[in-house]
Structures are given as structure tokens and as C-alpha cells.
Write a protein that holds these residues in place. Structure first.
Motif, short mmCIF file in Angstrom:
data_model
loop_
_atom_site.label_atom_id
_atom_site.label_comp_id
_atom_site.label_asym_id
_atom_site.label_seq_id
_atom_site.Cartn_x
_atom_site.Cartn_y
_atom_site.Cartn_z
N SER A 11 -14.48 -10.24 -7.72
CA SER A 11 -15.80 -10.81 -7.44
C SER A 11 -15.98 -12.19 -8.07
O SER A 11 -16.54 -13.10 -7.46
N GLU A 62 -20.11 -5.74 -5.82
CA GLU A 62 -19.13 -6.83 -5.95
C GLU A 62 -19.58 -8.02 -5.10
O GLU A 62 -19.58 -9.17 -5.54
N ASN A 63 -19.96 -7.71 -3.86
CA ASN A 63 -20.35 -8.76 -2.93
C ASN A 63 -21.64 -9.46 -3.36
O ASN A 63 -21.82 -10.65 -3.10
N ILE A 66 -20.47 -12.00 -5.84
CA ILE A 66 -19.82 -13.12 -5.14
C ILE A 66 -20.89 -14.05 -4.57
O ILE A 66 -20.83 -15.27 -4.74
#
Length: 625
Positions: A11, A62-63, A66
Motif C-alpha cells: 500500500s 490497503e486501497n 493507497i
């Protein structure tokens, strides 16, 4: 199923990569058209797409990280390019002025850090409020993408294809010049006569990135922006030539020696029309603060209670004591930067500068967050323009003037502008985290890394674009920075500023507000060149068309979402290819197409290419069931 940990090598690495790429893209587009696109949605799509391609299951949080790290790009870029290029613009007139990478980087970094720290205490006020109070349009759309899972993975394909199409289209124009960048009414003899005699001209930039930006903005706001532009170009400019044909209006600018009637429409706009837009932008910012005063008081009250009790604050956010300590340290570093890096060791100037910067940035933080939470648009340019005017007046009063005063005020403006831009962007990230059960503390911690990376990237890209095109040359419009330069020059040199024109613009903004028309959107249109506003309406019209042509509302909704992907691809691809073209020019690889562009055929070919691009856009939004 248990979600993956938010923060890990995957990430953080992808977040940093997104911050670099989209900082470069946003810097180029912002300097070209004066609008910085929010990268949250395309970054979210790419995050979900790469996770799906790597078969990473349960990667929602995680996204989110990011997206949160990567979204620093638009925030830092807006703060830097709205103000700091003005130093290069003024350098053409005052060679003794200077800006280097270190100054740009430090101003952007410190502003971004202050924006993060000042916003965190207000997180609960905005994030936990009911949706009716703060609808968060951009956070809603981004969260839908992140939660869509497999659907989001498939969304990456049209985004990437559109990015390739838009990028190749803009790269051909910027690098090889196969067709003109603009279509104008001067391409036909009648249009040339109209521009010469009646001072009436029509222009449209045919770039893919600007078209995509219009789609994202939507038809209503794009129309208001363009109406502001047409008001100046089709009423004010011809009107001045009609009523003052033989008059030299130079009481505030002795450099003007040409009678209004002998000027081209572009010269009339630059000499007079833009100043009306500046006045309107500044007044729109003041109106925004007045409207948001209740929000400021409520948010400050809630933050004070949270700081006093620290109950619940430490468990979800960074500790309040840490925020207070970090804020003090950042302000001390900013003070030292002003003292030794900007104001040549004058402690009085540095002390006044840090007080102004801290107070304005803190007060306007909630205004920026409130604007993003309600309409998804941050009036940061208006607030920064007010900051510059106030900073200039105060710094001149304490004895700092001339070129040194200009650099100092612009650096102060850069810090404040980045802080406000970051605050508006970060509240969107925190709302996304709230909806996806991501721990705010982790978003807040890693936001600092994204700010560092974005500040370094925008500093490098800004210097590259200045070396390649030169902001003073007009090859890149840099509209906000030009506004800042136009305002600050007379204030710091004791030359009479065009207060009459500013006042006219201010009155227009008040009238628009009373008529419930978004004054800032109209004012931006009055200031930004016509050719960069007209394509916004075409993009907005495509949005209206693809979301209304079916009797099935679900189909319209799907088409609209697909259009968002294509528009995001156009913006990102076109802007990134613009940076690549600048790199090639910087490396000595360029093609001279000036003579070809003077040929009306180049504009006709541009019109054909533009129609094909629009046809592709509309066709690509089709959905099959």
C-alpha cells in the motif's frame, strides 16, 4: 472475512507511486488551464485494479491507504502552482527575483503539514456529521469505487484505454503539432474582421485533458464558468473598445501606452478584463468566509472540547498532545524558513509573516473543509488571493516592499494556499476512511509521507516546465499565478492598483451571490482565458447528454459512471503526456510548428480531430446489458 492490514509495503509503495505520477499530471494541467483535478477517483480505480490483477483479496483498507497517500498530489500541487510560479512570472520584469527548488519544496511541504495538523482536531465535526449536513460528493463516489471489488477491477480497463487515447491525442499536439491546439473564429476571414473591428473573438482549446475536466465539473458549473468568460470577452472587452476607442486608460499602469480601440481583444482582456475577474474572485472568497463563520465557531468549539478531554481522540486520531506539539514545531520551522530563507535575517518581518500565516491558515482550514464537504469544490484560489492582498498591505506597513516583499508575500501565500488545499483534500480521505472502517490514525500518519513526496515532485515539475516553456512567455497560462503576480506587483511597488476594476468585479460577485449564482465559479471564468473555459462546457454537455439520453435511470447512472472513468483517463493521460512532451523539449527534442499553426488549415484539422475525440467519448460511454 478479515481485511488486510491498512499499512504494508504494497500500500505504501503504490501510494507513493500514485503521488509522484498524479503530482506531475496535476501540475501540468493546473498550469495550463488553472484547474487542478482531484485525483482521488482515478487513484482509487487504479488501486482496486492493481489489487485485482495481483489477486489480493480483502484489500479494501490497503486501497484506502493507497488513495490517501496518492491524493496528496492534487492538494500540494494546487497550493504550489496557484502562487509560486508568480515568482518566475515577475522575474521577467525584475531579474533580481529568484526562486529555487528548495524554496518551492519547503513552502509546499510546510503548508501541507500545517494543513494536516490543523484539520485533524476538526475531523469529528465534519466526518461524523449526518450526510444531510455534509454530503461529501467526492468521498461518496470514491468510496463506491473502493467498495466495488471486482467491479472496480474491471473499471481499470476503460480508465487505462481512455488514458492512452487522451494521452496520445494531447502528445501529438504538444510534441509534433499535427494540428493546432486551439480553434478560433479567426480561422475564417469574417472572424478576423470581427476581431479587428468589433473586438469579438471566439476560442476553444481542443485538448483531451480539458474536455475531460469539463465532464468531471458537470454542465451546470461548467456553464457558469463559461458565462463568466463570455461576460468579459463578449461584453466588457467590446464595450470598452466602443466607449473608450481613443483613450489610453493607464492611471494605474503607466506601461500601457496604447489606446483601447487600437488594442486586440486579447490585449484589452489582459490590461483590463482580468482585473475585474481578480476583484470578483477576492470578493467571492470574502463571501465564502462570512457564510462559513458559523461553521468555524462550531468546529473550533468541538476541537477545543476534544483537546481538553482527549476522550476518544487518542484511540482513533493521533494524540492531541502530539498534534499541538507538532503544530508548534512546524510553525517554528516555518518561522526560521521565513527568517533566514526568505527575509534575509530580518526578525521583525519573519515574526509578522508567521503570525499572519498561522492565523489565516487556521481560520480558513474549516472554510476549505466545509466547501469540500458540501459541494466538493475548494475555493482556495479566492482565499489565497485575499491572503496575498492582506500580506502585501501588512508587510509594506512594516517596511518590507519591492522585489523582496513580492517573494516574501508569494512564499507566505504558497504556505497558506497549500495548507488550505491539503485541509480540503484530507477531509475527503478521512470521510472515506470513516465509511470503510479504516483507522484515522493510520491515514493521518501516512499522509505526511504523501505530502513529502508530492512537494518534491511538484518542485521538480514546476522548474522543468519553467525551463521548457517559461511561465512569463504565456505558453502555459498559469492563470492563478498570473493573478497573484498582477495583484502583488503594484501593492509592493507603491504603484496605483486598479482598484476601480477590482471594485467592479467585487460588485459583480455580490450581485451574483444575491441572485444565488455561484460567484467563485463565474469569477474564475472572468479571469481564465476564453479558450480554456469553452471546452469545459463541451465536456459538461457530454456529461448531460450521456446521463439523460435513456429512459432507464439505471442505464443513465451507469453511463455517467463510465463517463467519469473516461474523463479521468483523458485528464490523467493528457496531463502526463504533457509532462513527457515537456521533458522531451527540455532534452532538446522539439519540432517547430509555429508556421504551420499560423495556417487556418491547422485550426480546421484541429476541429475535425476534436469532433472525432468527442464522438469517441460518447461512444465509449455505452453500456451493454
Amino acid at each position: 472475512m478479515k481485511q488486510r492490514s491498512e499499512v504494508n509495503t504494497w500500500s505504501v509503495t503504490w501510494g507513493v507511486l500514485m503521488a509522484v505520477l498524479f503530482s506531475a499530471a496535476a501540475a501540468y494541467l493546473g498550469l495550463k488551464v488553472g484547474q487542478v483535478f482531484e485525483a482521488a477517483i482515478p487513484i482509487a480505480i487504479i488501486a482496486v485494479g492493481v489489487s485485482a490483477a495481483a489477486k489480493r483479496s480483502n484489500a479494501l483498507r490497503e486501497n484506502v491507504i493507497i488513495q490517501s497517500i496518492g491524493a496528496c498530489s492534487g492538494a500540494v500541487v494546487a497550493g504550489a502552482i496557484f502562487t509560486l510560479p508568480a515568482i518566475y512570472i515577475l522575474q521577467a520584469k525584475y531579474p533580481e527575483m529568484s526562486a529555487d527548488f528548495l524554496k518551492i519544496f519547503i513552502a509546499s511541504l510546510l503548508g501541507g503539514v500545517l494543513g494536516i495538523l490543523f484539520l485533524i482536531p476538526f475531523r469529528k465535526y465534519f466526518v461524523e456529521a449526518p450526510l444531510e449536513q455534509f454530503p461529501f460528493p467526492e468521498a461518496t463516489a470514491t468510496t463506491q469505487v473502493l467498495k466495488s471489488g471486482d467491479k472496480g477491477g474491471s473499471q481499470a480497463k476503460p480508465l487505462l484505454i481512455a488514458g492512452l487515447v487522451g494521452g496520445l491525442y494531447d502528445f501529438i499536439v504538444a510534441t509534433f503539432g499535427w494540428w493546432n491546439e486551439n480553434v478560433t473564429s479567426r480561422m475564417i476571414p469574417f472572424g478576423e474582421d470581427l476581431a479587428e473591428k468589433a473586438k469579438l473573438v471566439f476560442k476553444n482549446n481542443t485538448g483531451a485533458a480539458v474536455l475531460g475536466l469539463g465532464y468531471i465539473i458537470g454542465f451546470r458549473y461548467a456553464l457558469i464558468i463559461t458565462l463568466g468568460s463570455l461576460f468579459v470577452w463578449w461584453l466588457v472587452v467590446p464595450g470598452m473598445a466602443l466607449f473608450f476607442p481613443d483613450t489610453v486608460l493607464n492611471q494605474w499602469n503607466p506601461a500601457i501606452t496604447t489606446a483601447v480601440g487600437d488594442m486586440s481583444p486579447e490585449q484589452i482582456f489582459t490590461s483590463y478584463g482580468k482585473s475585474i475577474g481578480i476583484g470578483a474572485i477576492a470578493m467571492a472568497g470574502i463571501i465564502g468566509i462570512i457564510k462559513s463563520w458559523g461553521v468555524i465557531k462550531s468546529a473550533v468549539g468541538l476541537a477545543s472540547k476534544a483537546g481538553a478531554t482527549e476522550e476518544g481522540q487518542q484511540s482513533t486520531d493521533l494524540p492531541f498532545k502530539f498534534i499541538a506539539f507538532a503544530s508548534v514545531i512546524t510553525l517554528i520551522i516555518t518561522f526560521l524558513f521565513f527568517w533566514f530563507g526568505v527575509m534575509d535575517g530580518n526578525i521583525l518581518f519573519a515574526a509578522v509573516a508567521i503570525i499572519l500565516t498561522a492565523v489565516i491558515a487556521f481560520l480558513f482550514t474549516t472554510v476549505a473543509a466545509n466547501a469540500i464537504a458540501i459541494v466538493g469544490s475548494n475555493p482556495v484560489s479566492g482565499m489565497t488571493l485575499m491572503t496575498l492582498i492582506l500580506a502585501s498591505v501588512v508587510m509594506v506597513a512594516v517596511g518590507l516592499k519591492g522585489t523582496g516583499g513580492m517573494v516574501a508575500a508569494l512564499i507566505m501565500g504558497g504556505v497558506v494556499c497549500t495548507a488550505l488545499s491539503m485541509a480540503g483534500s484530507f477531509i475527503t480521505d478521512l470521510k472515506i476512511g470513516y465509511w470503510t472502517d479504516t483507522l484515522p490514525k493510520k491515514q493521518e500518519t501516512w499522509k505526511f509521507l504523501g505530502t513529502l513526496v508530492s512537494a518534491a515532485t511538484v518542485g521538480g515539475v514546476m522548474m522543468l516546465l519553467n525551463e521548457t516553456y517559461g511561465f512569463a512567455s504565456g505558453a502555459l497560462a498559469a492563470p492563478q499565478a498570473n493573478a497573484m503576480a498582477a495583484v502583488i506587483d503594484p501593492l509592493m511597488n507603491g504603484v496605483g492598483a486598479p482598484w476601480v476594476l477590482y471594485a467592479i468585479g467585487a460588485v459583480i460577485a455580490i450581485i451574483l451571490t444575491l441572485c444565488k449564482v455561484p460567484a467563485l465559479a463565474f469569477a474564475l471564468g472572468m479571469f481564465i482565458p476564453l479558450e480554456l473555459n469553452v471546452p469545459l462546457v463541451f465536456g459538461g454537455a457530454i456529461n448531460w447528454y450521456v446521463t439523460t439520453r435513456s429512459k432507464d435511470n439505471e442505464v443513465n447512472k451507469e453511463r455517467g459512471e463510465k463517463g467519469n472513468l473516461i474523463a479521468s483517463g483523458f485528464i490523467a493521460g493528457g496531463a502526463l503526456m504533457g509532462v513527457l512532451s515537456a521533458l522531451l523539449r527540455f532534452g532538446g527534442i522539439s519540432f517547430d510548428y509555429a508556421e504551420w499553426w499560423a495556417n487556418p488549415m491547422s485550426e480546421l484539422l484541429s476541429l475535425v480531430a476534436y469532433c472525432l475525440l468527442i464522438a469517441y467519448f460518447i461512444r465509449a460511454t455505452r453500456v451493454t446489458r
